[in-house]
Design an enzyme around this catalytic site. Structure first.
Site, PDB file in Angstrom:
ATOM      1  N   PRO A 105       0.837  -1.208   0.000  1.00  0.00           N
ATOM      2  CA  PRO A 105       0.000   0.000   0.000  1.00  0.00           C
ATOM      3  C   PRO A 105       0.872   1.258   0.000  1.00  0.00           C
ATOM      4  O   PRO A 105       1.893   1.313   0.673  1.00  0.00           O
ATOM      5  CB  PRO A 105      -0.800  -0.115   1.302  1.00  0.00           C
ATOM      6  N   VAL A 106       0.446   2.249  -0.737  1.00  0.00           N
ATOM      7  CA  VAL A 106       1.227   3.474  -0.922  1.00  0.00           C
ATOM      8  C   VAL A 106       1.538   4.164   0.396  1.00  0.00           C
ATOM      9  O   VAL A 106       2.636   4.650   0.601  1.00  0.00           O
ATOM     10  CB  VAL A 106       0.480   4.445  -1.871  1.00  0.00           C
ATOM     11  N   LYS A 107       0.585   4.202   1.319  1.00  0.00           N
ATOM     12  CA  LYS A 107       0.786   4.955   2.551  1.00  0.00           C
ATOM     13  C   LYS A 107       1.408   4.135   3.670  1.00  0.00           C
ATOM     14  O   LYS A 107       1.415   4.550   4.808  1.00  0.00           O
ATOM     15  CB  LYS A 107      -0.534   5.560   3.017  1.00  0.00           C
ATOM     16  N   CYS A 108       1.942   2.956   3.362  1.00  0.00           N
ATOM     17  CA  CYS A 108       2.617   2.143   4.371  1.00  0.00           C
ATOM     18  C   CYS A 108       4.104   2.446   4.365  1.00  0.00           C
ATOM     19  O   CYS A 108       4.719   2.542   3.318  1.00  0.00           O
ATOM     20  CB  CYS A 108       2.409   0.651   4.113  1.00  0.00           C
ATOM     21  N   ILE A 109       4.651   2.560   5.547  1.00  0.00           N
ATOM     22  CA  ILE A 109       6.085   2.860   5.697  1.00  0.00           C
ATOM     23  C   ILE A 109       6.881   1.569   5.642  1.00  0.00           C
ATOM     24  O   ILE A 109       6.523   0.574   6.154  1.00  0.00           O
ATOM     25  CB  ILE A 109       6.345   3.590   7.033  1.00  0.00           C
TER      26      ILE A 109
END
Length: 109
Positions: A105-109
């Site tokens: 996912p794009v917003k996962c670090i």
């Protein structure tokens, strides 16, 4: 890279499949084992949900989106962070999408 059923499966440096079309439920079991997870029916419900979400919206859900979408489909009992973290302790969005053979996912670090 993973070797699965005699074939090389390309992954990125974090273990996400580079080609989601190579995914299968039997490969998911191997990916889950690499994550320290033994897939239960509850895990499969989330993994399949995440795959369906990806097919519908062409994106892997970040945690907030995953919780909200799970709550809409399955109710508050399953659509909450505590439930999802019990199943995927290193991060539900990250681990569920990895096991589902989807991009991080794009917003996962």
């Amino acid at each position: 890279m993973l070797i699965f059923e005699g074939k090389e499966i390309e992954t990125d440096t974090e273990g996400y499949l580079k080609e989601s079309s190579q995914w299968s439920e039997s490969l998911a079991v191997v990916i889950a084992e690499n994550e320290g997870i033994s897939l239960s029916p509850e895990h499969w419900e989330v993994v399949r949900f995440v795959r369906d979400f990806y097919l519908e919206f062409n994106t892997s859900p970040a945690i907030r989106m995953l919780v909200k979408a799970m709550a809409n489909k399955f109710g508050e009992e399953k659509g909450n962070s505590r439930y999802l973290y019990r199943l995927f302790p290193k991060g539900p969005a990250k681990q569920a999408t990895k096991i589902a053979g989807l991009p991080k996912p794009v917003k996962c670090i």
